[in-house]
Motif scaffolding. Structure first.
Motif, PDB file in Angstrom:
ATOM      1  N   LEU A 127       0.680  -1.194  -0.155  1.00 56.02           N
ATOM      2  CA  LEU A 127      -0.088   0.024   0.101  1.00 56.02           C
ATOM      3  C   LEU A 127       0.990   1.293  -0.019  1.00 56.02           C
ATOM      4  O   LEU A 127       0.268   2.056  -0.111  1.00 56.02           O
ATOM      5  CB  LEU A 127      -0.814  -0.039   1.306  1.00 56.02           C
ATOM      6  N   LEU A 128       2.157   1.030   0.177  1.00 58.32           N
ATOM      7  CA  LEU A 128       3.037   2.320   0.101  1.00 58.32           C
ATOM      8  C   LEU A 128       3.765   2.694  -1.102  1.00 58.32           C
ATOM      9  O   LEU A 128       4.388   1.398  -1.500  1.00 58.32           O
ATOM     10  CB  LEU A 128       4.049   1.801   1.555  1.00 58.32           C
ATOM     11  N   ASN A 129       3.922   3.561  -1.481  1.00 61.58           N
ATOM     12  CA  ASN A 129       4.533   3.922  -2.867  1.00 61.58           C
ATOM     13  C   ASN A 129       5.972   3.861  -2.226  1.00 61.58           C
ATOM     14  O   ASN A 129       6.931   3.479  -2.919  1.00 61.58           O
ATOM     15  CB  ASN A 129       4.075   5.174  -3.279  1.00 61.58           C
ATOM     16  N   GLU A 130       6.245   4.693  -1.340  1.00 64.04           N
ATOM     17  CA  GLU A 130       7.641   5.019  -0.964  1.00 64.04           C
ATOM     18  C   GLU A 130       7.733   5.355   0.502  1.00 64.04           C
ATOM     19  O   GLU A 130       6.688   6.083   1.119  1.00 64.04           O
ATOM     20  CB  GLU A 130       8.284   6.157  -1.698  1.00 64.04           C
ATOM     21  N   VAL A 131       8.597   4.815   1.187  1.00 67.38           N
ATOM     22  CA  VAL A 131       8.817   4.964   2.706  1.00 67.38           C
ATOM     23  C   VAL A 131      10.238   5.595   2.964  1.00 67.38           C
ATOM     24  O   VAL A 131      11.050   5.111   2.620  1.00 67.38           O
ATOM     25  CB  VAL A 131       8.603   3.530   3.449  1.00 67.38           C
ATOM     26  N   THR A 132      10.081   6.789   3.837  1.00 69.72           N
ATOM     27  CA  THR A 132      11.180   7.182   4.370  1.00 69.72           C
ATOM     28  C   THR A 132      11.395   7.044   5.937  1.00 69.72           C
ATOM     29  O   THR A 132      10.548   7.190   6.563  1.00 69.72           O
ATOM     30  CB  THR A 132      11.289   8.744   4.232  1.00 69.72           C
ATOM     31  N   ILE A 133      12.583   6.325   6.148  1.00 69.01           N
ATOM     32  CA  ILE A 133      13.069   6.143   7.408  1.00 69.01           C
ATOM     33  C   ILE A 133      14.437   6.508   7.998  1.00 69.01           C
ATOM     34  O   ILE A 133      15.361   5.788   7.178  1.00 69.01           O
ATOM     35  CB  ILE A 133      12.993   4.529   7.845  1.00 69.01           C
ATOM     36  N   GLY A 134      14.346   7.440   8.520  1.00 63.34           N
ATOM     37  CA  GLY A 134      15.930   8.129   8.893  1.00 63.34           C
ATOM     38  C   GLY A 134      16.354   8.504   7.426  1.00 63.34           C
ATOM     39  O   GLY A 134      15.787   9.085   6.557  1.00 63.34           O
ATOM     40  N   PRO A 135      17.593   8.237   7.385  1.00 61.71           N
ATOM     41  CA  PRO A 135      18.443   8.597   5.899  1.00 61.71           C
ATOM     42  C   PRO A 135      17.869   7.587   4.606  1.00 61.71           C
ATOM     43  O   PRO A 135      18.614   7.862   3.813  1.00 61.71           O
ATOM     44  CB  PRO A 135      19.957   8.272   6.441  1.00 61.71           C
ATOM     45  N   PHE A 136      17.331   6.709   5.014  1.00 62.14           N
ATOM     46  CA  PHE A 136      16.826   5.765   4.047  1.00 62.14           C
ATOM     47  C   PHE A 136      15.456   6.052   3.379  1.00 62.14           C
ATOM     48  O   PHE A 136      14.568   6.553   3.965  1.00 62.14           O
ATOM     49  CB  PHE A 136      16.741   4.253   4.404  1.00 62.14           C
ATOM     50  N   ARG A 137      15.371   5.898   2.067  1.00 58.52           N
ATOM     51  CA  ARG A 137      14.081   6.094   1.221  1.00 58.52           C
ATOM     52  C   ARG A 137      13.866   4.763   0.592  1.00 58.52           C
ATOM     53  O   ARG A 137      14.770   4.258  -0.436  1.00 58.52           O
ATOM     54  CB  ARG A 137      14.102   7.260   0.227  1.00 58.52           C
ATOM     55  N   ILE A 138      12.959   4.095   0.878  1.00 58.33           N
ATOM     56  CA  ILE A 138      12.644   2.492   0.153  1.00 58.33           C
ATOM     57  C   ILE A 138      11.582   2.743  -0.717  1.00 58.33           C
ATOM     58  O   ILE A 138      10.438   3.193  -0.365  1.00 58.33           O
ATOM     59  CB  ILE A 138      12.348   1.513   1.458  1.00 58.33           C
ATOM     60  N   ASN A 139      11.569   2.426  -1.913  1.00 57.39           N
ATOM     61  CA  ASN A 139      10.352   2.261  -2.863  1.00 57.39           C
ATOM     62  C   ASN A 139      10.238   0.805  -3.343  1.00 57.39           C
ATOM     63  O   ASN A 139      11.187   0.314  -3.993  1.00 57.39           O
ATOM     64  CB  ASN A 139      10.759   3.012  -4.142  1.00 57.39           C
ATOM     65  N   ASP A 140       9.235   0.154  -2.637  1.00 58.81           N
ATOM     66  CA  ASP A 140       9.147  -1.170  -3.101  1.00 58.81           C
ATOM     67  C   ASP A 140       8.781  -1.506  -4.720  1.00 58.81           C
ATOM     68  O   ASP A 140       9.013  -2.634  -4.856  1.00 58.81           O
ATOM     69  CB  ASP A 140       7.927  -1.720  -2.199  1.00 58.81           C
ATOM     70  N   GLN A 141       8.272  -0.417  -5.215  1.00 55.80           N
ATOM     71  CA  GLN A 141       7.525  -0.881  -6.709  1.00 55.80           C
ATOM     72  C   GLN A 141       8.832  -0.854  -7.445  1.00 55.80           C
ATOM     73  O   GLN A 141       8.853  -1.754  -8.196  1.00 55.80           O
ATOM     74  CB  GLN A 141       6.664   0.187  -7.126  1.00 55.80           C
TER      75      GLN A 141
END
Length: 226
Positions: A127-141
């Motif tokens: 359900l998430l396009n992109e998640v930002t966690i601290g210095p990380f940006r994760i794009n599952d798609q």
């Protein structure tokens, strides 16, 4: 993140809390359905198909523990329980019944939002396009991870491992747990494969001093974020 695709079921017998949370979550873009008692909540599960349930523990009749147990059997959902008592026994009981998180009253709305987002990252990443966690940006798609705005060159396994470590930041993860979650339960290799991949990730993150991916001797690995 697309909040409009995410459904939240709110259950609390205090009308003021129910109204406050419903308004706040709708303003954030979430779809929200409310119930003021446990029986109504259970009946709504069949028609609303929610992703997150936020349950008050202390309700007359069917309490939050019973509701949690029932809806966990009925649907793939994440449960955050609201309690006015920060009692260890209450939390243990809830977790044994399937609760995923606890928020103790009184709480800030921003804290609840953070807990919701954490549950979504763990249980509904699609359900998430992109998640930002601290210095990380994760794009599952796109299967991409940026670190301090720089794209990391990662193999599929490196991506899966780093994503798993980052999403569970602050938690010590054993090698066996990592193997199960990243490589799969039927993986027939040795645990030292985790060490090899962690070493490769440290090189790519320039984590020479192991301050980002920490080794917890005898326990596993932990990512610490600001």
């Amino acid at each position: 993140m697309r909040p409009g695709d995410i459904k939240i079921l709110l259950v609390d017998d205090e009308a003021s809390i129910l109204q406050f949370l419903e308004l706040g979550l709708r303003n954030e873009g979430y779809q929200v359905m409310t119930a003021s008692d446990g029986l109504t909540a259970v009946n709504l599960v069949r028609e609303f198909h929610h992703h997150i349930a936020i349950l008050d523990v202390m309700m007359p009749g069917m309490d939050g523990f019973e509701v949690c147990s029932m809806i966990k059997k009925m649907a793939h959902t994440s449960v955050i329980m609201l309690t006015a008592r920060d009692e260890i026994d209450d939390r243990v009981k809830g977790l044994k019944l399937g609760a995923d998180d606890y928020v103790v009253k009184p709480f800030s709305f921003q804290e609840l939002l953070a807990r919701i987002e954490a549950r979504l990252r763990n249980q509904f990443p699609h359900l998430l396009n992109e998640v930002t966690i601290g210095p990380f940006r994760i794009n599952d798609q796109r299967k991409e991870i940026l670190f301090n705005d720089s794209m990391l060159s990662l193999s599929n396994t490196e991506y899966d491992l780093l994503r798993y470590l980052v999403i569970n930041h602050g938690i010590v993860l054993s090698k066996s747990k990592i193997l199960d979650e990243v490589w799969g339960y039927d993986f027939g290799g040795q645990e030292n494969v985790v060490e090899v991949y962690v070493s490769t990730l440290r090189d790519k993150l320039e984590d020479d001093d192991h301050v980002l991916i920490r080794t917890i001797r005898g326990a596993g690995y932990r990512i610490d974020l600001p």
